[in-house]
Design an enzyme around this catalytic site. Sequence first.
Site, PDB file in Angstrom:
ATOM      1  N   LYS A 173     139.127 -26.052  47.862  1.00  0.00           N
ATOM      2  CA  LYS A 173     138.496 -27.318  47.480  1.00  0.00           C
ATOM      3  C   LYS A 173     137.600 -27.015  46.206  1.00  0.00           C
ATOM      4  O   LYS A 173     136.585 -26.537  46.204  1.00  0.00           O
ATOM      5  CB  LYS A 173     137.616 -27.754  48.678  1.00  0.00           C
ATOM      6  CG  LYS A 173     137.349 -29.400  48.386  1.00  0.00           C
ATOM      7  CD  LYS A 173     136.729 -29.717  47.154  1.00  0.00           C
ATOM      8  CE  LYS A 173     135.113 -29.752  46.876  1.00  0.00           C
ATOM      9  NZ  LYS A 173     134.988 -29.974  45.325  1.00  0.00           N
ATOM     10  N   SER A 226     125.601 -24.097  43.861  1.00  0.00           N
ATOM     11  CA  SER A 226     124.105 -24.046  43.837  1.00  0.00           C
ATOM     12  C   SER A 226     123.569 -23.896  45.062  1.00  0.00           C
ATOM     13  O   SER A 226     124.075 -24.132  45.864  1.00  0.00           O
ATOM     14  CB  SER A 226     123.767 -25.484  43.111  1.00  0.00           C
ATOM     15  OG  SER A 226     124.257 -26.369  44.138  1.00  0.00           O
ATOM     16  N   CYS A 281     126.366 -17.486  36.841  1.00  0.00           N
ATOM     17  CA  CYS A 281     125.490 -17.034  37.901  1.00  0.00           C
ATOM     18  C   CYS A 281     124.725 -15.648  37.527  1.00  0.00           C
ATOM     19  O   CYS A 281     123.862 -15.231  38.084  1.00  0.00           O
ATOM     20  CB  CYS A 281     125.971 -17.066  39.203  1.00  0.00           C
ATOM     21  SG  CYS A 281     127.354 -15.958  39.348  1.00  0.00           S
ATOM     22  N   GLU A 384     116.579 -22.495  38.316  1.00  0.00           N
ATOM     23  CA  GLU A 384     117.442 -22.337  37.577  1.00  0.00           C
ATOM     24  C   GLU A 384     117.931 -23.181  36.455  1.00  0.00           C
ATOM     25  O   GLU A 384     118.122 -24.542  36.885  1.00  0.00           O
ATOM     26  CB  GLU A 384     118.790 -21.875  38.529  1.00  0.00           C
ATOM     27  CG  GLU A 384     120.154 -21.745  37.748  1.00  0.00           C
ATOM     28  CD  GLU A 384     121.299 -21.292  38.698  1.00  0.00           C
ATOM     29  OE1 GLU A 384     121.683 -22.529  39.470  1.00  0.00           O
ATOM     30  OE2 GLU A 384     122.090 -20.558  38.638  1.00  0.00           O
TER      31      GLU A 384
HETATM   32  P1  NAD Z   1     127.606 -27.365  43.013  1.00  0.00           P
HETATM   33  O1  NAD Z   1     126.883 -26.864  43.975  1.00  0.00           O
HETATM   34  O2  NAD Z   1     127.508 -28.587  42.475  1.00  0.00           O
HETATM   35  O3  NAD Z   1     129.114 -27.344  43.360  1.00  0.00           O
HETATM   36  C1  NAD Z   1     129.792 -26.452  44.326  1.00  0.00           C
HETATM   37  C2  NAD Z   1     130.755 -27.091  44.962  1.00  0.00           C
HETATM   38  O4  NAD Z   1     130.097 -27.692  46.314  1.00  0.00           O
HETATM   39  C3  NAD Z   1     131.762 -27.961  44.419  1.00  0.00           C
HETATM   40  O5  NAD Z   1     133.141 -27.607  44.783  1.00  0.00           O
HETATM   41  C4  NAD Z   1     131.370 -29.465  44.826  1.00  0.00           C
HETATM   42  O6  NAD Z   1     132.387 -30.313  44.849  1.00  0.00           O
HETATM   43  C5  NAD Z   1     130.667 -29.216  45.833  1.00  0.00           C
HETATM   44  N1  NAD Z   1     129.550 -30.040  46.261  1.00  0.00           N
HETATM   45  C6  NAD Z   1     128.710 -30.553  45.191  1.00  0.00           C
HETATM   46  N2  NAD Z   1     127.803 -31.359  45.908  1.00  0.00           N
HETATM   47  C7  NAD Z   1     127.966 -31.331  47.249  1.00  0.00           C
HETATM   48  C8  NAD Z   1     127.230 -31.970  48.421  1.00  0.00           C
HETATM   49  N3  NAD Z   1     126.310 -32.618  48.086  1.00  0.00           N
HETATM   50  N4  NAD Z   1     128.102 -31.697  49.615  1.00  0.00           N
HETATM   51  C9  NAD Z   1     129.167 -30.938  49.663  1.00  0.00           C
HETATM   52  N5  NAD Z   1     129.670 -30.300  48.677  1.00  0.00           N
HETATM   53  C10 NAD Z   1     129.156 -30.512  47.607  1.00  0.00           C
HETATM   54  O7  NAD Z   1     127.552 -26.143  41.909  1.00  0.00           O
HETATM   55  P2  NAD Z   1     128.303 -26.263  40.456  1.00  0.00           P
HETATM   56  O8  NAD Z   1     127.431 -27.018  39.610  1.00  0.00           O
HETATM   57  O9  NAD Z   1     129.684 -26.571  40.516  1.00  0.00           O
HETATM   58  O10 NAD Z   1     128.050 -24.686  40.075  1.00  0.00           O
HETATM   59  C11 NAD Z   1     126.911 -24.210  39.358  1.00  0.00           C
HETATM   60  C12 NAD Z   1     126.323 -23.282  40.383  1.00  0.00           C
HETATM   61  O11 NAD Z   1     126.968 -22.280  41.142  1.00  0.00           O
HETATM   62  C13 NAD Z   1     125.079 -22.619  39.882  1.00  0.00           C
HETATM   63  O12 NAD Z   1     124.006 -22.633  40.776  1.00  0.00           O
HETATM   64  C14 NAD Z   1     125.525 -21.260  39.961  1.00  0.00           C
HETATM   65  O13 NAD Z   1     124.353 -20.183  39.964  1.00  0.00           O
HETATM   66  C15 NAD Z   1     126.177 -20.899  41.251  1.00  0.00           C
HETATM   67  N6  NAD Z   1     127.145 -20.049  41.083  1.00  0.00           N
HETATM   68  C16 NAD Z   1     126.990 -18.882  41.999  1.00  0.00           C
HETATM   69  C17 NAD Z   1     127.670 -17.682  42.003  1.00  0.00           C
HETATM   70  C18 NAD Z   1     127.609 -16.487  42.871  1.00  0.00           C
HETATM   71  O14 NAD Z   1     128.351 -15.723  43.144  1.00  0.00           O
HETATM   72  N7  NAD Z   1     126.223 -16.623  43.376  1.00  0.00           N
HETATM   73  C19 NAD Z   1     128.802 -17.823  41.007  1.00  0.00           C
HETATM   74  C20 NAD Z   1     129.090 -18.863  40.147  1.00  0.00           C
HETATM   75  C21 NAD Z   1     128.305 -19.779  40.214  1.00  0.00           C
END
Ligand code: NAD
Length: 499
Positions: A173, A226, A281, A384
Amino acid sequence: MREIGHFIGGKRVAGTSGRFSDVYNPATGEVEAKVALASGAELNAAIENAKAAQPDWGATNPQRRARVLMKFVDLLHRDMDKLAEALSREHGKTLPDAKGDVIRGLEVAEFCIGAPHLLKGEFSEGAGPGIDIHSVRQPLGVVAGITPFNFPAMIPMWKFCPAVAAGNAFILKPSERDPSVPMMLAELMLEAGLPAGILNVVNGDKEAVDGILDHPDIEAVGFVGSTAIAEYVYSRGCAAGKRVQCFGGAKNHMLIMPDADLDQAVDALVGAGYGAAGERCMAVSVAVPVGEETADRLMEKLTPRVENLKIAPYTAGDDADFGPLVTKAAHDRVKGYVDKGVEEGADLVVDGRDFSMQGYEDGFFIGGCLFDNVTKDMTIYKEEIFGPVLSVVRAKTYEEGLDLAMSHEYGNGVAIFTRDGDAARDFAARINIGMVGINVPIPVPLAYYTFGGWKRSGFGDLNQHGPDAFRFYTRTKTITSRWPSGIKDGAEFVIPTMG
Ligand code: NAD
């Protein structure tokens, strides 16, 4: 308008839920496609497909499974330009950086070619009279990965390559913001020889995520995104009895010691702070010079570098340092943080808020921003930002700088720049953060090591890629056998020991 559906049972299928999300070209601000948001029924169809296909795949010998990944690596090289273009177009990052995104995933695929070795169990001959013990690693069945927008090639590959190499079927997903590349990757896996149904891409939002978390046939979920969502996915998935690992947000500090090579440190800060518009990240978002004199010298060298960053759409060629943010919402959020930093009293030394590009006025661009004299209590320090914004927090001593990084709620990455081996060694030993760089600003471990943050940057056990990925996507069975079968020592009522 181009519609992006799902990839189920080895082919692209149109979405049927009637719900869609806009996919933008961040450089122009235009909607270029619509991605389908899956309903529960569409997700269930993908899971049914995966469940039916998995037993044969799980029983395929690991060398054959590894050969699919070998071919996949070749196909990634063949289609590198196409993948990078599709990635930049929806994400906004520069083309060289998009290729890096693909290559860091490809390197994990290369590592997974070692599946026959990585899946080997253990054997103890003669553990008792006629008794041998051995262990095997077996696939879990149907497993899933939920991934973020910022690495639409690399992170899906971190998830599905080890999972399918280990014999599982996979539901991906991906982020709804840049869904094209994950679909292309699934097609390439099929072309490489993966049977239909083993890798399915279900596009969607919360509805699809909740469906994955609640479905009884999904055995394990790997999430990256996130922290708020990571925590949610972790608790809901665990409550449903699944194996879950979730990786979240970050606030990566870089300590600059008085003896550091300042030119090297400044190069590191501009690359790691502003590359990919800070949407990484492992971006460095906090610089911590130790001592007032170090801080003054650093600011003197850093400020003009930030003022002269080259910002451009990916189509402008390889010369740009970074491109636009991914969406208008991301742009407004980052700008809001910069406003807040000013309001809370930090010194905004370089202000990129009004950056605009001729011909791209509707793009989601923001210029590099640099704050000095940021303090621990400010929102821009605590949260962040995920944009091209670097905060300088001045520390009086090494201990104060170390304590600052250790007290932050996030614990993804950290770095120290110094020529002093004692300081570097002490830092690496004491810091409570998962990935540490010594004169290396983005210490992203290579594919054969594991990647994972501590504190509120990671929930659950085991890391991503490297040997941990094979542990996460398999379970161990231990078999105790006795041959010859004729040994008779009567009924035993006491627990057997080796005493
Ligand atoms: P996000 O949390 O908005 O989305 C991540 C995933 O969760 C997506 O597939 C999205 O569709 C889903 N999602 C979003 N809202 C949701 C909800 N309310 N309920 C269920 N699923 C939901 O993150 P993003 O903006 O796509 O990515 C950026 C974030 O990811 C930053 O915080 C970054 O630091 C983090 N990140 C972490 C790593 C790591 O390995 N620690 C690596 C890359 C990115």
